[in-house]
Design a protein around this motif. Structure first.
Motif, PDB file in Angstrom:
ATOM      1  N   ILE A 128       0.848  -1.200   0.000  1.00  0.00           N
ATOM      2  CA  ILE A 128       0.000   0.000   0.000  1.00  0.00           C
ATOM      3  C   ILE A 128       0.881   1.248   0.000  1.00  0.00           C
ATOM      4  O   ILE A 128       0.628   2.206  -0.740  1.00  0.00           O
ATOM      5  N   GLU A 129       1.938   1.212   0.788  1.00  0.00           N
ATOM      6  CA  GLU A 129       2.873   2.337   0.826  1.00  0.00           C
ATOM      7  C   GLU A 129       3.603   2.474  -0.505  1.00  0.00           C
ATOM      8  O   GLU A 129       3.693   3.566  -1.070  1.00  0.00           O
ATOM      9  N   LEU A 130       4.111   1.354  -1.021  1.00  0.00           N
ATOM     10  CA  LEU A 130       4.844   1.358  -2.289  1.00  0.00           C
ATOM     11  C   LEU A 130       3.999   1.925  -3.427  1.00  0.00           C
ATOM     12  O   LEU A 130       4.490   2.688  -4.261  1.00  0.00           O
ATOM     13  N   MET A 131       2.712   1.553  -3.459  1.00  0.00           N
ATOM     14  CA  MET A 131       1.832   1.959  -4.557  1.00  0.00           C
ATOM     15  C   MET A 131       1.078   3.259  -4.261  1.00  0.00           C
ATOM     16  O   MET A 131       0.201   3.649  -5.019  1.00  0.00           O
ATOM     17  N   ASP A 132       1.434   3.924  -3.163  1.00  0.00           N
ATOM     18  CA  ASP A 132       0.852   5.217  -2.786  1.00  0.00           C
ATOM     19  C   ASP A 132      -0.680   5.141  -2.684  1.00  0.00           C
ATOM     20  O   ASP A 132      -1.405   5.960  -3.242  1.00  0.00           O
ATOM     21  N   LEU A 133      -1.141   4.136  -1.950  1.00  0.00           N
ATOM     22  CA  LEU A 133      -2.578   3.924  -1.758  1.00  0.00           C
ATOM     23  C   LEU A 133      -3.003   4.124  -0.304  1.00  0.00           C
ATOM     24  O   LEU A 133      -4.149   3.843   0.058  1.00  0.00           O
ATOM     25  N   GLY A 134      -2.103   4.610   0.525  1.00  0.00           N
ATOM     26  CA  GLY A 134      -2.326   4.691   1.959  1.00  0.00           C
ATOM     27  C   GLY A 134      -3.553   5.475   2.393  1.00  0.00           C
ATOM     28  O   GLY A 134      -4.281   5.050   3.288  1.00  0.00           O
ATOM     29  N   GLU A 135      -3.795   6.608   1.762  1.00  0.00           N
ATOM     30  CA  GLU A 135      -4.934   7.446   2.171  1.00  0.00           C
ATOM     31  C   GLU A 135      -6.269   6.767   1.933  1.00  0.00           C
ATOM     32  O   GLU A 135      -7.272   7.115   2.556  1.00  0.00           O
ATOM     33  N   ARG A 136      -6.304   5.800   1.042  1.00  0.00           N
ATOM     34  CA  ARG A 136      -7.562   5.138   0.687  1.00  0.00           C
ATOM     35  C   ARG A 136      -7.593   3.667   1.091  1.00  0.00           C
ATOM     36  O   ARG A 136      -8.488   2.933   0.680  1.00  0.00           O
ATOM     37  N   MET A 149      -7.350   1.737  -8.996  1.00  0.00           N
ATOM     38  CA  MET A 149      -7.680   0.315  -9.187  1.00  0.00           C
ATOM     39  C   MET A 149      -6.518  -0.397  -9.874  1.00  0.00           C
ATOM     40  O   MET A 149      -6.191  -1.527  -9.523  1.00  0.00           O
ATOM     41  N   ARG A 150      -5.907   0.274 -10.841  1.00  0.00           N
ATOM     42  CA  ARG A 150      -4.785  -0.336 -11.567  1.00  0.00           C
ATOM     43  C   ARG A 150      -3.607  -0.538 -10.621  1.00  0.00           C
ATOM     44  O   ARG A 150      -2.951  -1.578 -10.636  1.00  0.00           O
ATOM     45  N   ARG A 151      -3.334   0.464  -9.772  1.00  0.00           N
ATOM     46  CA  ARG A 151      -2.242   0.332  -8.806  1.00  0.00           C
ATOM     47  C   ARG A 151      -2.528  -0.812  -7.830  1.00  0.00           C
ATOM     48  O   ARG A 151      -1.627  -1.547  -7.452  1.00  0.00           O
ATOM     49  N   LEU A 152      -3.786  -0.957  -7.425  1.00  0.00           N
ATOM     50  CA  LEU A 152      -4.162  -2.066  -6.549  1.00  0.00           C
ATOM     51  C   LEU A 152      -3.937  -3.396  -7.257  1.00  0.00           C
ATOM     52  O   LEU A 152      -3.409  -4.348  -6.675  1.00  0.00           O
ATOM     53  N   SER A 153      -4.312  -3.484  -8.519  1.00  0.00           N
ATOM     54  CA  SER A 153      -4.124  -4.716  -9.289  1.00  0.00           C
ATOM     55  C   SER A 153      -2.645  -5.099  -9.354  1.00  0.00           C
ATOM     56  O   SER A 153      -2.288  -6.273  -9.200  1.00  0.00           O
ATOM     57  N   ALA A 155      -0.341  -4.163  -7.152  1.00  0.00           N
ATOM     58  CA  ALA A 155       0.027  -4.558  -5.785  1.00  0.00           C
ATOM     59  C   ALA A 155      -0.421  -5.993  -5.511  1.00  0.00           C
ATOM     60  O   ALA A 155       0.305  -6.768  -4.880  1.00  0.00           O
ATOM     61  N   MET A 156      -1.602  -6.355  -5.986  1.00  0.00           N
ATOM     62  CA  MET A 156      -2.106  -7.723  -5.794  1.00  0.00           C
ATOM     63  C   MET A 156      -1.202  -8.743  -6.494  1.00  0.00           C
ATOM     64  O   MET A 156      -0.998  -9.844  -6.001  1.00  0.00           O
ATOM     65  N   ALA A 157      -0.633  -8.364  -7.636  1.00  0.00           N
ATOM     66  CA  ALA A 157       0.286  -9.258  -8.339  1.00  0.00           C
ATOM     67  C   ALA A 157       1.633  -9.350  -7.621  1.00  0.00           C
ATOM     68  O   ALA A 157       2.324 -10.363  -7.722  1.00  0.00           O
ATOM     69  N   LEU A 158       1.988  -8.322  -6.875  1.00  0.00           N
ATOM     70  CA  LEU A 158       3.254  -8.319  -6.141  1.00  0.00           C
ATOM     71  C   LEU A 158       3.169  -9.023  -4.787  1.00  0.00           C
ATOM     72  O   LEU A 158       4.192  -9.323  -4.185  1.00  0.00           O
ATOM     73  N   ILE A 159       1.960  -9.277  -4.301  1.00  0.00           N
ATOM     74  CA  ILE A 159       1.774  -9.820  -2.953  1.00  0.00           C
ATOM     75  C   ILE A 159       2.511 -11.145  -2.758  1.00  0.00           C
ATOM     76  O   ILE A 159       2.990 -11.451  -1.667  1.00  0.00           O
ATOM     77  N   SER A 160       2.635 -11.938  -3.806  1.00  0.00           N
ATOM     78  CA  SER A 160       3.293 -13.243  -3.703  1.00  0.00           C
ATOM     79  C   SER A 160       4.809 -13.145  -3.858  1.00  0.00           C
ATOM     80  O   SER A 160       5.494 -14.169  -3.822  1.00  0.00           O
ATOM     81  N   ASN A 161       5.327 -11.921  -4.041  1.00  0.00           N
ATOM     82  CA  ASN A 161       6.763 -11.702  -4.229  1.00  0.00           C
ATOM     83  C   ASN A 161       7.304 -12.572  -5.366  1.00  0.00           C
ATOM     84  O   ASN A 161       8.241 -13.360  -5.182  1.00  0.00           O
ATOM     85  N   PRO A 162       6.714 -12.435  -6.567  1.00  0.00           N
ATOM     86  CA  PRO A 162       7.086 -13.315  -7.674  1.00  0.00           C
ATOM     87  C   PRO A 162       8.500 -13.049  -8.183  1.00  0.00           C
ATOM     88  O   PRO A 162       9.005 -11.930  -8.089  1.00  0.00           O
TER      89      PRO A 162
END
Length: 174
Positions: A128-136, A149-153, A155-162
């Motif tokens: 959330i910090e990396l993708m600058d989504l903290g306020e929301r 939404m795109r930034r969240l998508s 971040a969701m792909a990065l969650i598994s540390n691929p």
């Protein structure tokens, strides 16, 4: 440099990768490429050029008609289970749970990838910090702009540390 040394340095390698749909449609034709570990690589081309089809083959979502490819040295057809553990994808279409918040979507994805609740929350917070989504972070996703939404998508792909991350149309909505 020996051939084995080079192959150990490659994240993605394709040899004659081809995808045909029926007899008359060739979406990807004899693609040969090598992408080194740590490299950023981009497929550019007009709509219908085969970019998404290439990504789908490399992500083991569709089989090639001919040719082959490896991800981190693993064959996408013969060792697809292992390949899927090494990669992640932010697809062209944003796939999120609209009724959940940003943090809830990320924690959910972390849990899907086997993280315990605490680790998933810690990883989500970092992303959330990396993708600058903290306020929301606690807002329902349905209230976000297309860019958020795109930034969240992503971040969701990065969650598994691929080890290899595929972004299909990464700038859409940004």
């Amino acid at each position: 440099m020996e051939k084995n040394d080079l192959s150990r340095q490659l994240a993605i390698k394709t040899n004659g990768l081809t995808k045909k749909f029926g007899k008359h449609i060739t979406a990807v034709d004899n693609l040969n490429l090598s992408v080194k570990k740590g490299e950023i690589f981009s497929l550019l081309g007009p709509n219908g050029a085969g970019k998404t089809t290439t990504i789908k083959m490399l992500c083991c979502l569709t089989s090639p008609s001919s040719g082959n490819a490896t991800i981190m040295g693993k064959d996408i057809v013969k060792d697809s289970v292992t390949v899927k553990k090494l990669i992640n994808l932010s697809p062209q279409e944003t796939a999120v749970a609209n009724h959940l918040s940003i943090i809830e979507n990320l924690v959910l994805m972390g849990r899907v990838y086997g993280l315990d609740r605490k680790s998933a929350r810690m990883r989500a917070t970092k992303l959330i910090e990396l993708m600058d989504l903290g306020e929301r972070a606690k807002d329902p996703v349905r209230k976000l702009s297309g860019g958020m939404m795109r930034r969240l998508s992503i971040a969701m792909a990065l969650i598994s540390n691929p080890q290899v991350l595929f972004l299909d149309e990464p700038t859409q909505g940004l």
